[in-house]
Design a protein around this motif. Structure first.
Motif, mmCIF file in Angstrom:
data_model
loop_
_atom_site.group_PDB
_atom_site.id
_atom_site.type_symbol
_atom_site.label_atom_id
_atom_site.label_comp_id
_atom_site.label_asym_id
_atom_site.label_seq_id
_atom_site.Cartn_x
_atom_site.Cartn_y
_atom_site.Cartn_z
ATOM 1 N N GLY A 168 -0.984 6.249 -12.126
ATOM 2 C CA GLY A 168 -1.046 7.679 -12.406
ATOM 3 C C GLY A 168 -1.561 7.961 -13.799
ATOM 4 O O GLY A 168 -1.980 7.063 -14.538
ATOM 5 N N ARG A 199 -3.122 -1.443 -8.590
ATOM 6 C CA ARG A 199 -2.275 -0.949 -7.503
ATOM 7 C C ARG A 199 -2.011 -2.035 -6.463
ATOM 8 O O ARG A 199 -0.922 -2.096 -5.882
ATOM 9 N N THR A 205 -7.660 8.515 -12.541
ATOM 10 C CA THR A 205 -6.656 7.473 -12.318
ATOM 11 C C THR A 205 -7.187 6.368 -11.417
ATOM 12 O O THR A 205 -6.570 5.310 -11.312
ATOM 13 N N ASP A 206 -8.341 6.591 -10.789
ATOM 14 C CA ASP A 206 -8.949 5.551 -9.948
ATOM 15 C C ASP A 206 -9.270 4.299 -10.749
ATOM 16 O O ASP A 206 -9.392 3.210 -10.180
ATOM 17 N N ALA A 253 2.601 1.655 -8.557
ATOM 18 C CA ALA A 253 1.938 2.938 -8.352
ATOM 19 C C ALA A 253 1.161 3.245 -9.623
ATOM 20 O O ALA A 253 1.496 2.756 -10.700
ATOM 21 N N SER A 311 0.807 -1.218 0.000
ATOM 22 C CA SER A 311 0.000 0.000 0.000
ATOM 23 C C SER A 311 0.837 1.264 0.000
ATOM 24 O O SER A 311 0.333 2.350 -0.257
ATOM 25 N N ASP A 312 2.155 1.138 0.247
ATOM 26 C CA ASP A 312 3.012 2.327 0.213
ATOM 27 C C ASP A 312 3.461 2.649 -1.204
ATOM 28 O O ASP A 312 4.226 3.576 -1.426
ATOM 29 N N ASN A 313 2.962 1.862 -2.176
ATOM 30 C CA ASN A 313 3.269 2.067 -3.595
ATOM 31 C C ASN A 313 4.728 1.829 -3.939
ATOM 32 O O ASN A 313 5.211 2.250 -4.981
ATOM 33 N N ALA A 329 -6.939 1.523 -10.079
ATOM 34 C CA ALA A 329 -6.796 1.048 -8.700
ATOM 35 C C ALA A 329 -6.679 -0.473 -8.580
ATOM 36 O O ALA A 329 -5.919 -0.962 -7.728
ATOM 37 N N GLY A 386 -1.534 11.287 -9.771
ATOM 38 C CA GLY A 386 -1.527 9.918 -9.285
ATOM 39 C C GLY A 386 -0.741 9.742 -8.003
ATOM 40 O O GLY A 386 -0.520 10.695 -7.244
ATOM 41 N N ASP A 387 -0.289 8.511 -7.772
ATOM 42 C CA ASP A 387 0.487 8.192 -6.579
ATOM 43 C C ASP A 387 1.846 8.889 -6.614
ATOM 44 O O ASP A 387 2.350 9.201 -7.697
ATOM 45 N N PRO A 388 2.445 9.122 -5.444
ATOM 46 C CA PRO A 388 3.720 9.858 -5.413
ATOM 47 C C PRO A 388 4.804 9.274 -6.312
ATOM 48 O O PRO A 388 5.481 10.009 -7.030
#
Length: 285
Positions: free
Chosen positions: A125, A118, A111-112, A123, A6-8, A115, A152-154
C-alpha cells in the motif's frame, strides 16, 4: 518458499489487537519523512523494530543490514525518494516473508511498484502524509495535524489507517490513478506558496521592511481560501484590472533584480489567468 498468498493474508505475521499492543515497524530510509514517522510512531506507543539506512547512521531504532531478511513486523515503510523505490523493492526481494504490510510514503508513485513483494506474503500500500516535513523533530509534531493519503490492498489499508489515526492524522482514500493529480496539488500547495512568499520577502526587504510583518496577512489569506474559496479570496490590482498599479508593481520587482522581476511577472500572469484577466497581460508591458 513460494506459498500462494494472493488473499494478502500472511500466516507468518500474528494478527494481534493492534489498538492495545501497537504496531511493530521497520523504516527503510530514515530521512525527513521516515524519521518524522519513526519519531511520531515511537511517541504513540509503536515499536521501531529496525531501520534500514544507506548511510548506516541514524537514531530512530536498531540498525538492520541490507541483504538480511526483515524481522517479523506489522508494517515496513519505504521512505526513500520516488526514483529509488523500485531499487529498494529489488533489494528487499525475498526478504519480506515475515512482514504483514509493505508500504511506500510517496504521494506520486503507484503502489504497483511494490507488487513483486506481494507474492512473498505482504499486503502492499501507500501512506502519504499531506504535510511539510522540514526535519524529523518538527515533522513528527506536524503529523498530528495532517491528513494522510492511504491506498493499496485491503489489509494494507486497514493497518495503515490504524497507524495514521494513532498518530493523530486524518486518513483519506488515495487511489493509484489519482496520484499524479493529487501530488501535483500537494506540490502546488506547498511549493508555490513558498515561492510567492519568497518573492514578497525580497520586495519587503527592498523597501526596508521586515518580511515578518506579513505573517497575519498571509495567515488570513490562507484562511479565506479554505473558508470562502480561492475565487472569493483573490483581491488586489490584478483582479480589479488596475493596470497602472500592476505596471508599478512589475517595475518595482524588476528594480530589485532581474530574477525577482521575472519571478514576479510569471506569478502575476498566472494570477491574471486565474482571475479571468488574461486579456490584461499584454497591456502591462
Amino acid at each position: 518458499m513460494t506459498a500462494d498468498r494472493s488473499d494478502n493474508s500472511n500466516p507468518f505475521v500474528e494478527r494481534r489487537d493492534l489498538d492495545s499492543t501497537g504496531l511493530r515497524l521497520v523504516v527503510v530510509g530514515p530521512g525527513r519523512a521516515g524519521g518524522s514517522i519513526a519519531l511520531a510512531a515511537a511517541a504513540a506507543g509503536h515499536r521501531i523494530v529496525g531501520v534500514l539506512s544507506r548511510s548506516g547512521t541514524q537514531r530512530y531504532g536498531p540498525n538492520l543490514n541490507w541483504g538480511d531478511p526483515l524481522p517479523p513486523v506489522d508494517v515496513a515503510l519505504i521512505a526513500v525518494k520516488d526514483g529509488a523505490i523500485e531499487e529498494v523493492v529489488g533489494l528487499l526481494d525475498g526478504l519480506v516473508y515475515d512482514v504483514g504490510v509493505v508500504a511506500h510514503v510517496s504521494g506520486f508513485v503507484s503502489t504497483d511498484v511494490l507488487a513483486p513483494l506481494r507474492v512473498q506474503g505482504p499486503a502492499v500500500g501507500g501512506f502519504h502524509p499531506l504535510q511539510t516535513l522540514p526535519d524529523p523533530e518538527r515533522g513528527s509534531l506536524a503529523l498530528a495535524s495532517a491528513h494522510v493519503g492511504i491506498g493499496g490492498d485491503p489489509l494494507a489499508v486497514e493497518r495503515l489507517n490504524s497507524l495514521g489515526v494513532s498518530l493523530g492524522m486524518t486518513p483519506f482514500e488515495l487511489e493509484d490513478d489519482a496520484r499524479p493529480s493529487y501530488h501535483a496539488a500537494a506540490a502546488a500547495t506547498s511549493n508555490f506558496v513558498v515561492t510567492a512568499l519568497a518573492i514578497a520577502g525580497d520586495l519587503y526587504r527592498s523597501a526596508g521592511i521586515d518580511a515578518t510583518v506579513a505573517r497575519p496577512l498571509a495567515q488570513q489569506v490562507m484562511a479565506n481560501v479554505f473558508e470562502d474559496g480561492a475565487e472569493s479570496a483573490l483581491t488586489g490590482p490584478i483582479s480589479r484590472g488596475d493596470l497602472e498599479t500592476v505596471r508599478g508593481h512589475l517595475a518595482a520587482a524588476q528594480r530589485v533584480s532581474d530574477s525577482v522581476g521575472e519571478q514576479f511577472r510569471l506569478v502575476a500572469e498566472a494570477t491574471a489567468i486565474r482571475a479571468g484577466r488574461d486579456g490584461d497581460i499584454d497591456q502591462w508591458r
